[in-house]
Design a protein around this motif. Structure first.
Motif, PDB file in Angstrom:
ATOM      1  N   MET A 180       0.852  -1.199   0.000  1.00 17.50           N
ATOM      2  CA  MET A 180       0.000   0.000   0.000  1.00 17.50           C
ATOM      3  C   MET A 180       0.885   1.246   0.000  1.00 17.50           C
ATOM      4  SD  MET A 180      -3.156  -0.884   2.575  1.00 17.50           S
ATOM      5  CE  MET A 180      -2.081  -1.101   3.997  1.00 17.50           C
ATOM      6  N   ILE A 181       0.412   2.292  -0.686  1.00 15.69           N
ATOM      7  CA  ILE A 181       1.162   3.530  -0.676  1.00 15.69           C
ATOM      8  C   ILE A 181       0.931   4.259   0.642  1.00 15.69           C
ATOM      9  CG2 ILE A 181       1.036   3.736  -3.182  1.00 15.69           C
ATOM     10  CD1 ILE A 181      -1.125   5.879  -2.786  1.00 15.69           C
ATOM     11  N   GLY A 182       1.830   5.190   0.976  1.00 15.63           N
ATOM     12  CA  GLY A 182       1.708   5.936   2.220  1.00 15.63           C
ATOM     13  C   GLY A 182       2.591   5.365   3.309  1.00 15.63           C
ATOM     14  N   PHE A 183       2.572   6.028   4.470  1.00 18.68           N
ATOM     15  CA  PHE A 183       3.341   5.591   5.634  1.00 18.68           C
ATOM     16  C   PHE A 183       2.362   5.364   6.778  1.00 18.68           C
ATOM     17  CE2 PHE A 183       6.178   8.089   3.015  1.00 18.68           C
ATOM     18  CZ  PHE A 183       7.314   7.287   2.942  1.00 18.68           C
ATOM     19  N   TYR A 184       2.504   4.219   7.440  1.00 19.36           N
ATOM     20  CA  TYR A 184       1.545   3.836   8.465  1.00 19.36           C
ATOM     21  C   TYR A 184       2.273   3.580   9.779  1.00 19.36           C
ATOM     22  CZ  TYR A 184      -1.279   3.184   4.298  1.00 19.36           C
ATOM     23  OH  TYR A 184      -1.948   3.386   3.114  1.00 19.36           O
ATOM     24  N   ASP A 185       2.202   4.560  10.665  1.00 17.07           N
ATOM     25  CA  ASP A 185       2.757   4.404  11.998  1.00 17.07           C
ATOM     26  C   ASP A 185       2.010   5.341  12.938  1.00 17.07           C
ATOM     27  OD1 ASP A 185       3.978   7.052  11.834  1.00 17.07           O
ATOM     28  OD2 ASP A 185       5.532   6.123  10.592  1.00 17.07           O
ATOM     29  N   TYR A 186       2.375   5.319  14.200  1.00 15.77           N
ATOM     30  CA  TYR A 186       1.604   6.063  15.208  1.00 15.77           C
ATOM     31  C   TYR A 186       1.715   7.581  15.056  1.00 15.77           C
ATOM     32  CZ  TYR A 186       5.945   7.126  17.755  1.00 15.77           C
ATOM     33  OH  TYR A 186       7.180   7.597  18.111  1.00 15.77           O
ATOM     34  N   THR A 187       2.686   8.054  14.268  1.00 17.89           N
ATOM     35  CA  THR A 187       2.906   9.509  14.175  1.00 17.89           C
ATOM     36  C   THR A 187       1.777  10.242  13.462  1.00 17.89           C
ATOM     37  OG1 THR A 187       4.162   9.328  12.105  1.00 17.89           O
ATOM     38  CG2 THR A 187       5.407   9.161  14.173  1.00 17.89           C
ATOM     39  N   VAL A 188       0.977   9.529  12.658  1.00 17.14           N
ATOM     40  CA  VAL A 188      -0.108  10.193  11.922  1.00 17.14           C
ATOM     41  C   VAL A 188      -1.494   9.760  12.391  1.00 17.14           C
ATOM     42  CG1 VAL A 188       1.240  10.633   9.831  1.00 17.14           C
ATOM     43  CG2 VAL A 188       0.071   8.436  10.101  1.00 17.14           C
ATOM     44  N   VAL A 189      -1.555   8.888  13.386  1.00 21.27           N
ATOM     45  CA  VAL A 189      -2.841   8.372  13.845  1.00 21.27           C
ATOM     46  C   VAL A 189      -3.737   9.489  14.365  1.00 21.27           C
ATOM     47  CG1 VAL A 189      -3.971   6.956  15.609  1.00 21.27           C
ATOM     48  CG2 VAL A 189      -2.026   6.034  14.348  1.00 21.27           C
ATOM     49  N   LEU A 190      -3.180  10.404  15.159  1.00 22.52           N
ATOM     50  CA  LEU A 190      -3.983  11.478  15.737  1.00 22.52           C
ATOM     51  C   LEU A 190      -4.513  12.417  14.655  1.00 22.52           C
ATOM     52  CD1 LEU A 190      -4.847  12.076  18.611  1.00 22.52           C
ATOM     53  CD2 LEU A 190      -2.994  13.734  18.792  1.00 22.52           C
ATOM     54  N   THR A 191      -3.751  12.595  13.600  1.00 24.92           N
ATOM     55  CA  THR A 191      -4.210  13.412  12.476  1.00 24.92           C
ATOM     56  C   THR A 191      -5.424  12.776  11.817  1.00 24.92           C
ATOM     57  OG1 THR A 191      -1.954  14.179  12.066  1.00 24.92           O
ATOM     58  CG2 THR A 191      -3.541  14.496  10.303  1.00 24.92           C
ATOM     59  N   TYR A 192      -5.387  11.461  11.644  1.00 24.91           N
ATOM     60  CA  TYR A 192      -6.533  10.759  11.052  1.00 24.91           C
ATOM     61  C   TYR A 192      -7.743  10.794  11.978  1.00 24.91           C
ATOM     62  CZ  TYR A 192      -3.169   8.885   7.679  1.00 24.91           C
ATOM     63  OH  TYR A 192      -2.212   8.741   6.711  1.00 24.91           O
ATOM     64  N   ILE A 193      -7.506  10.698  13.268  1.00 28.63           N
ATOM     65  CA  ILE A 193      -8.614  10.783  14.233  1.00 28.63           C
ATOM     66  C   ILE A 193      -9.269  12.159  14.150  1.00 28.63           C
ATOM     67  CG2 ILE A 193      -9.186  10.842  16.697  1.00 28.63           C
ATOM     68  CD1 ILE A 193      -7.061   8.696  17.137  1.00 28.63           C
ATOM     69  N   SER A 194      -8.442  13.207  14.050  1.00 30.37           N
ATOM     70  CA  SER A 194      -8.960  14.560  13.907  1.00 30.37           C
ATOM     71  C   SER A 194      -9.838  14.678  12.671  1.00 30.37           C
ATOM     72  CB  SER A 194      -7.790  15.550  13.813  1.00 30.37           C
ATOM     73  OG  SER A 194      -8.243  16.865  13.555  1.00 30.37           O
ATOM     74  N   LEU A 195      -9.405  14.073  11.570  1.00 30.35           N
ATOM     75  CA  LEU A 195     -10.185  14.108  10.330  1.00 30.35           C
ATOM     76  C   LEU A 195     -11.519  13.388  10.511  1.00 30.35           C
ATOM     77  CD1 LEU A 195     -10.439  14.667   7.273  1.00 30.35           C
ATOM     78  CD2 LEU A 195      -9.268  12.484   6.891  1.00 30.35           C
ATOM     79  N   MET A 196     -11.503  12.207  11.129  1.00 29.02           N
ATOM     80  CA  MET A 196     -12.732  11.446  11.318  1.00 29.02           C
ATOM     81  C   MET A 196     -13.719  12.192  12.218  1.00 29.02           C
ATOM     82  SD  MET A 196     -11.477   7.448  11.527  1.00 29.02           S
ATOM     83  CE  MET A 196     -10.103   7.722  12.660  1.00 29.02           C
ATOM     84  N   ILE A 197     -13.197  12.861  13.240  1.00 30.96           N
ATOM     85  CA  ILE A 197     -14.064  13.648  14.126  1.00 30.96           C
ATOM     86  C   ILE A 197     -14.729  14.775  13.347  1.00 30.96           C
ATOM     87  CG2 ILE A 197     -14.081  15.234  16.089  1.00 30.96           C
ATOM     88  CD1 ILE A 197     -11.877  13.498  17.339  1.00 30.96           C
TER      89      ILE A 197
END
Length: 230
Positions: free
Chosen positions: A1-18
């Motif tokens: 899969m393209i992209g980078f998947y680690d804990y450093t961007v999880v909070l950013t994705y949570i912010s988007l989902m909220i």
């Protein structure tokens, strides 16, 4: 899969989902929940950079990806989301759309400029920048709850005027180049407490019901000129 998947961007994705959740709530007229989601999204954004910097072995590509994904999510969370809330609350018609266009355009310009500067800075510096250039885009997560809280103290017309003014002033300050020192942890804690107090007041006191004008009308213009003239 393209992209980078680690804990450093999880909070950013949570912010988007909220924020996306908040958009759905705003569309259904649940503005208290929508404003709460905006504030919660801003809270996530306060700490996503701090969390990302805890990973010391990030590659240059991972750092660049973090910058890009943060700004892309910010466009939704603090650009489109507040604009949608304000539109549904009465910032409509020709004047309202002009104000929303201005705010959204300034948001995009600010974030694109940030990406350019941050990309250059990370090539020569470590850690976080100590100053913002202009007002940070996440400031709308504090300002809009404050305006919404005042809504139960003023007339509906005044409230809609305040929404117009907030979008114009904040949007312009996004692109005015002035040094804005990043808040310390104590200041962040104070901001969180302030927004929490606003949200509590909104839940208890706010009874605002947005106007339902015709699609091409604007409450401010109608108030000034009179609905019969329009």
């Amino acid at each position: 899969m393209i992209g980078f998947y680690d804990y450093t961007v999880v909070l950013t994705y949570i912010s988007l989902m909220i924020s996306v959740t908040g958009m759905t709530q705003a569309i259904h007229g649940r503005f208290k929940t929508a404003v709460f989601c905006l504030a919660a999204s801003g809270l996530c954004d306060m700490f996503d950079g701090k969390i990302a910097r805890t990973k010391k072995n990030r590659t240059e590509d991972e750092k660049a990806f973090g910058v890009q994904i943060d700004s892309l999510c910010d466009v939704v969370c603090f650009g489109a989301f507040p604009a949608l809330i304000c539109y549904l609350l009465g910032v409509r018609g020709s004047l309202g759309l002009a104000v929303i266009f201005l705010y959204c355009t300034c948001s995009v310009i600010r974030l694109a400029y940030f990406n350019v500067l941050e990309g250059k800075r990370q090539q020569t510096e470590d850690g976080a920048n100590k100053y913002y250039h202009g007002l940070p885009i996440t400031s709308m997560a504090v300002i809009l709850p404050l305006v919404f809280m005042v809504g139960f103290l003023v007339s509906d017309f005044t409230f809609v005027v305040m929404l117009h003014v907030a979008l114009v002033v904040v949007g312009i300050l996004f692109i005015v180049d002035f040094p804005f020192r990043k808040p310390k942890n104590s200041t962040l804690a104070l901001l969180v407490a302030l927004v929490a107090a606003c949200l509590l007041a909104i839940v208890i006191y706010s009874t605002y019901r947005p106007p339902t004008p015709k699609e091409d009308s604007n409450p401010i213009i109608e108030e000034i000129l009179g609905e019969d003239i329009l």
